[in-house]
Design a protein around this motif. Structure first.
Motif, short mmCIF file in Angstrom:
data_model
loop_
_atom_site.label_atom_id
_atom_site.label_comp_id
_atom_site.label_asym_id
_atom_site.label_seq_id
_atom_site.Cartn_x
_atom_site.Cartn_y
_atom_site.Cartn_z
N GLY A 37 11.62 68.28 34.70
CA GLY A 37 11.51 69.57 33.95
C GLY A 37 10.64 69.45 32.74
O GLY A 37 10.55 70.60 32.25
N LEU A 38 9.91 68.66 32.50
CA LEU A 38 9.09 68.48 31.21
C LEU A 38 7.67 69.42 31.44
O LEU A 38 7.30 69.36 32.57
N THR A 39 7.43 70.08 30.39
CA THR A 39 6.01 70.88 30.43
C THR A 39 5.22 70.06 29.65
O THR A 39 3.99 70.46 29.88
N GLU A 40 5.48 69.23 28.90
CA GLU A 40 4.46 68.27 28.12
C GLU A 40 5.15 67.07 27.68
O GLU A 40 6.29 66.74 27.42
N PHE A 41 4.60 66.21 27.82
CA PHE A 41 4.77 64.72 27.43
C PHE A 41 3.47 63.97 27.05
O PHE A 41 2.49 63.81 27.55
N ASN A 42 3.93 62.88 26.01
CA ASN A 42 2.89 62.17 25.32
C ASN A 42 3.03 60.75 25.49
O ASN A 42 4.28 60.45 25.24
N CYS A 43 2.18 59.93 25.90
CA CYS A 43 2.56 58.44 26.02
C CYS A 43 1.18 57.54 26.07
O CYS A 43 0.17 58.01 26.33
N GLN A 44 1.51 56.51 25.32
CA GLN A 44 0.22 55.57 25.01
C GLN A 44 0.05 54.71 26.24
O GLN A 44 0.74 54.16 27.02
N ALA A 45 -1.21 54.56 26.39
CA ALA A 45 -1.71 53.45 27.18
C ALA A 45 -2.31 52.48 26.41
O ALA A 45 -3.00 52.88 25.60
N VAL A 60 -6.44 42.08 32.88
CA VAL A 60 -5.68 43.02 32.11
C VAL A 60 -4.34 42.92 32.29
O VAL A 60 -3.63 42.86 33.09
N THR A 61 -3.95 42.93 30.87
CA THR A 61 -2.17 42.85 30.87
C THR A 61 -1.85 43.93 29.87
O THR A 61 -2.45 44.21 29.03
N PRO A 62 -0.56 44.15 29.90
CA PRO A 62 0.06 45.27 29.08
C PRO A 62 0.00 44.74 27.51
O PRO A 62 0.37 43.52 27.04
N ALA A 63 -0.46 45.45 26.71
CA ALA A 63 -0.40 45.12 25.01
C ALA A 63 0.88 45.63 24.73
O ALA A 63 1.80 46.50 25.41
N TYR A 70 -5.25 54.33 23.69
CA TYR A 70 -5.20 55.67 23.50
C TYR A 70 -4.09 56.47 23.96
O TYR A 70 -3.07 55.80 24.75
N ARG A 71 -3.98 57.78 23.96
CA ARG A 71 -2.73 58.68 23.98
C ARG A 71 -3.11 59.21 25.30
O ARG A 71 -4.31 60.06 25.41
N MET A 72 -2.24 59.43 26.18
CA MET A 72 -2.09 60.15 27.53
C MET A 72 -1.28 61.48 27.21
O MET A 72 -0.18 61.32 27.21
N ASP A 73 -2.01 62.45 27.53
CA ASP A 73 -1.22 63.91 27.45
C ASP A 73 -0.99 64.46 28.67
O ASP A 73 -1.91 64.68 29.60
N PHE A 74 0.18 64.53 28.94
CA PHE A 74 0.97 65.01 30.44
C PHE A 74 1.19 66.66 30.21
O PHE A 74 2.07 67.07 29.34
N THR A 75 0.68 67.32 31.19
CA THR A 75 1.12 68.60 31.35
C THR A 75 1.82 68.85 32.58
O THR A 75 2.45 70.15 32.90
N ASN A 76 1.54 67.94 33.52
CA ASN A 76 2.37 68.04 34.95
C ASN A 76 3.36 67.12 35.04
O ASN A 76 3.04 66.05 35.14
N PRO A 77 4.60 67.47 35.29
CA PRO A 77 5.54 66.53 35.31
C PRO A 77 5.56 65.70 36.73
O PRO A 77 6.09 64.60 36.58
N ASP A 78 4.91 66.26 37.64
CA ASP A 78 4.65 65.32 38.53
C ASP A 78 3.90 63.99 38.39
O ASP A 78 4.09 62.83 38.92
N ASP A 79 3.01 63.92 37.43
CA ASP A 79 2.03 62.96 36.95
C ASP A 79 3.05 62.02 36.19
O ASP A 79 2.67 60.67 36.22
#
Length: 271
Positions: free
Chosen positions: A251-259, A177-180, A218-227
């Protein structure tokens, strides 16, 4: 006393297992740690005092993975193992870290091993996953006998084909498994002025036969800045991040990022 399938990292002869640890015919002895692992990384194979991921990176990765963001990857890997693998043969996680992926491959019938150069990570793995066998070692000199494993997987770790091939049985499989291209691109975009996509054109595998290849995005949706902080801390990006950006992420309340993962399955030629 029994043969352990480990090799002595000093003289490369077989290690025998005893209650206190492991020893070879040349009287090299390696104690079994209280957590259950064995340290098979001699000083001459170290490139620093404490090689591998540091304690903070290990803890951040553990916290991030336990939130389930990479569960689709785990499902894909274990699905391929069930489809192609032989559950009666030993499995090796090469570069296992704290054992999160290692233990996912344990069944009632197989033996699962994990090896990593980071002692901090192996301590956590051995303490938590007693059903698996863990050792501190280097991937360039794997502490295992020839042709022992039926399945070997490498997730975001160096891929060393000659050594991996040595420990694989005839007809056995290597999964990498390597990063795409777009893996964590949104996170990189916060750190770099001109973020570059991952180069996936080169494969370190030349001799084994590619039997399966796919991308998992796929998209990862974050609502916890600790994550998000843990995701950042477990990557090399953390060393490039300014103090002001750290504060912004906190200070982020939401963040989206691709895996975005590149998964390849290879087979060793059958004799």
């Amino acid at each position: 006393m029994s043969l352990s399938h480990y090799l002595c990292p000093i003289c490369r002869s077989a290690l025998n297992s005893q209650a206190s640890g492991f020893h070879c015919s040349n009287n090299h002895h390696f104690d079994r740690a209280k957590e259950g692992y064995v340290n098979l990384l001699p000083v001459q194979h170290k490139h620093s005092k404490d090689p591998g991921d540091n304690k903070a990176m290990v803890q951040a990765r553990r916290a991030f993975l336990e939130q389930g963001y990479y569960q689709p990857l785990i499902d894909k890997l274990t699905g391929l193992y069930r489809e192609y693998g032989d559950a009666s043969l030993p499995v090796l996680d090469a570069g296992c870290g704290e054992g999160y992926y290692t233990h996912q491959h344990k069944t009632e019938t197989n033996q699962v091993y994990g090896v990593d150069i980071a002692k901090n990570a192996i301590k956590i793995a051995a303490k938590r996953y007693k059903m698996c066998h863990f050792s501190v070692g280097t991937l360039s000199h794997l502490p295992f006998e020839d042709e022992h494993f039926g399945w070997l997987f490498s997730i975001y770790a160096p891929i060393l084909e000659p050594e991996f091939t040595r420990v694989l049985r005839s007809g056995a499989y290597l999964l990498t498994v390597t990063p795409a291209e777009d893996h964590l691109f949104e996170l990189k975009s916060m750190i770099y002025r001109e973020p570059q996509k991952h180069d996936t054109g080169k494969s370190p595998i030349k001799e084994l036969t590619l039997v399966h290849e796919e991308k998992l995005n796929y998209r990862m949706d974050f609502t916890n800045p600790d994550d998000v902080m843990n995701l950042l801390a477990m990557t090399p990006f953390a060393f490039k991040t300014s103090d002001s950006l750290f504060e912004q992420i906190k200070g982020l309340t939401e963040f989206n990022c691709q895996a975005d993962f590149h998964i390849r399955l290879y087979q060793k030629e059958k004799k």
